[in-house]
Design an enzyme around this catalytic site. Structure first.
Site, short mmCIF file in Angstrom:
data_model
loop_
_atom_site.label_atom_id
_atom_site.label_comp_id
_atom_site.label_asym_id
_atom_site.label_seq_id
_atom_site.Cartn_x
_atom_site.Cartn_y
_atom_site.Cartn_z
N GLY A 17 0.80 -1.22 0.00
CA GLY A 17 0.00 0.00 0.00
C GLY A 17 0.83 1.27 0.00
O GLY A 17 1.90 1.35 -0.63
N ASP B 183 2.55 2.48 2.38
CA ASP B 183 3.84 2.22 3.05
C ASP B 183 4.89 1.79 2.02
O ASP B 183 6.01 2.33 1.97
CB ASP B 183 3.59 1.10 4.08
CG ASP B 183 4.70 0.95 5.11
OD1 ASP B 183 5.62 1.77 5.11
OD2 ASP B 183 4.63 -0.01 5.91
N1 AR6 Z 1 -0.77 7.74 -1.98
C1 AR6 Z 1 -1.84 8.02 -1.22
N2 AR6 Z 1 -2.67 7.07 -0.72
C2 AR6 Z 1 -2.36 5.79 -1.02
C3 AR6 Z 1 -1.26 5.40 -1.80
C4 AR6 Z 1 -0.42 6.45 -2.29
N3 AR6 Z 1 0.66 6.19 -3.02
N4 AR6 Z 1 -1.25 4.04 -1.89
C5 AR6 Z 1 -2.32 3.60 -1.22
N5 AR6 Z 1 -3.00 4.64 -0.70
P1 AR6 Z 1 -2.97 0.96 3.04
P2 AR6 Z 1 -3.63 0.50 5.87
C6 AR6 Z 1 -4.21 4.65 0.15
O1 AR6 Z 1 -3.36 -0.42 2.67
O2 AR6 Z 1 -5.01 0.10 5.51
C7 AR6 Z 1 0.79 -1.82 4.60
O3 AR6 Z 1 1.24 -3.05 4.11
C8 AR6 Z 1 -5.17 3.48 0.03
O4 AR6 Z 1 -6.03 3.66 -1.08
O5 AR6 Z 1 -1.74 1.52 2.43
O6 AR6 Z 1 -3.43 1.48 7.00
C9 AR6 Z 1 1.42 -1.47 5.95
O7 AR6 Z 1 2.74 -1.92 6.05
C10 AR6 Z 1 -5.93 3.60 1.35
O8 AR6 Z 1 -6.97 4.55 1.24
O9 AR6 Z 1 -2.77 1.09 4.64
C11 AR6 Z 1 0.52 -2.14 6.92
O10 AR6 Z 1 0.87 -3.51 7.09
C12 AR6 Z 1 -4.88 4.17 2.31
O11 AR6 Z 1 -3.79 4.62 1.50
C13 AR6 Z 1 -0.84 -2.05 6.28
O12 AR6 Z 1 -0.60 -1.92 4.88
C14 AR6 Z 1 -4.38 3.19 3.34
O13 AR6 Z 1 -4.22 1.90 2.73
C15 AR6 Z 1 -1.57 -0.81 6.72
O14 AR6 Z 1 -2.86 -0.84 6.21
#
Ligand code: AR6
Length: 170
Positions: A32, A34
């Site tokens: 994601g 991260d």
């Molecule tokens: N820019 C902005 N927002 C984003 C981007 C980006 N480049 N990429 C994704 N999103 P997530 P979580 C949005 O899954 O649910 C990781 O593996 C996405 O659409 O990134 O907090 C970590 O290491 C969503 O709305 O994070 C943890 O293990 C938001 O970012 C776990 O995922 C959060 O999605 C954390 O899960």
């Protein structure tokens, strides 16, 4: 000029003082947002993160931004959604409050948030967006040093959720 701004973008591309990472408690990277932040910032970010010894859910830690335009990255660990009765909302609120406090302590004037916990961690998007808006507004009410807060949505679904919620307020 409004302090809160909605933007549809990849958060790694933003020219702000600090971007917030939705990390996991190891702070060793992941998928994601991260994964995107670690790829864009380069390997020095992981090296600095490893020294932080992890981060509990609802807390936040700060590193430099390395290759990013942002000077800093705040790594916060959102709650995993377990149905809503496991303190998820309080923990998510805490992520926003702690991130904003860290930003102020580090003289940041502009900050960008993704919709924390709403990807892999499964938190309902609209509920999470509501919490984020409320926490940011409450913080800004008493703390005037932050000049710009971006809600940065990667996908259209989140963008239109925020658009509707923010329009209701104006
Ligand atoms: N820019 C902005 N927002 C984003 C981007 C980006 N480049 N990429 C994704 N999103 P997530 P979580 C949005 O899954 O649910 C990781 O593996 C996405 O659409 O990134 O907090 C970590 O290491 C969503 O709305 O994070 C943890 O293990 C938001 O970012 C776990 O995922 C959060 O999605 C954390 O899960």
């Amino acid at each position: 000029m409004s302090v809160i701004e909605l933007i549809q973008s990849d958060i790694t591309q933003l020219d702000v003082d600090v971007i917030v990472n939705a990390a996991n408690s190891t702070l060793h990277g992941g998928g994601g947002v991260d994964g995107a932040i670690h790829r864009a910032a380069g390997p020095q970010l992981l090296a600095e993160c490893i020294k932080l010894n992890g981060c509990p859910t609802g807390e936040a830690k700060i590193t430099k931004g390395f290759r990013l335009k942002a000077r800093f990255v705040i790594h916060t660990v959102g709650p995993i959604w377990h149905g809503g009765n496991s303190n998820e909302s309080n923990l998510l609120e805490s992520c926003y409050r702690k991130s904003l406090s860290l930003a102020v302590e580090n003289n940041c004037f502009s900050i960008a948030f993704p919709n924390i916990s709403t990807g892999v961690y499964g938190f309902p998007k609209e509920l999470a967006a509501n919490i984020s808006i409320r926490e940011v507004q409450t913080f800004l009410f008493t703390n005037k040093s932050i000049k710009k807060v971006f809600f940065c949505c990667f996908d259209s679904e989140n963008y239109f959720i925020y658009l509707r919620l923010l329009n209701k307020l104006s």
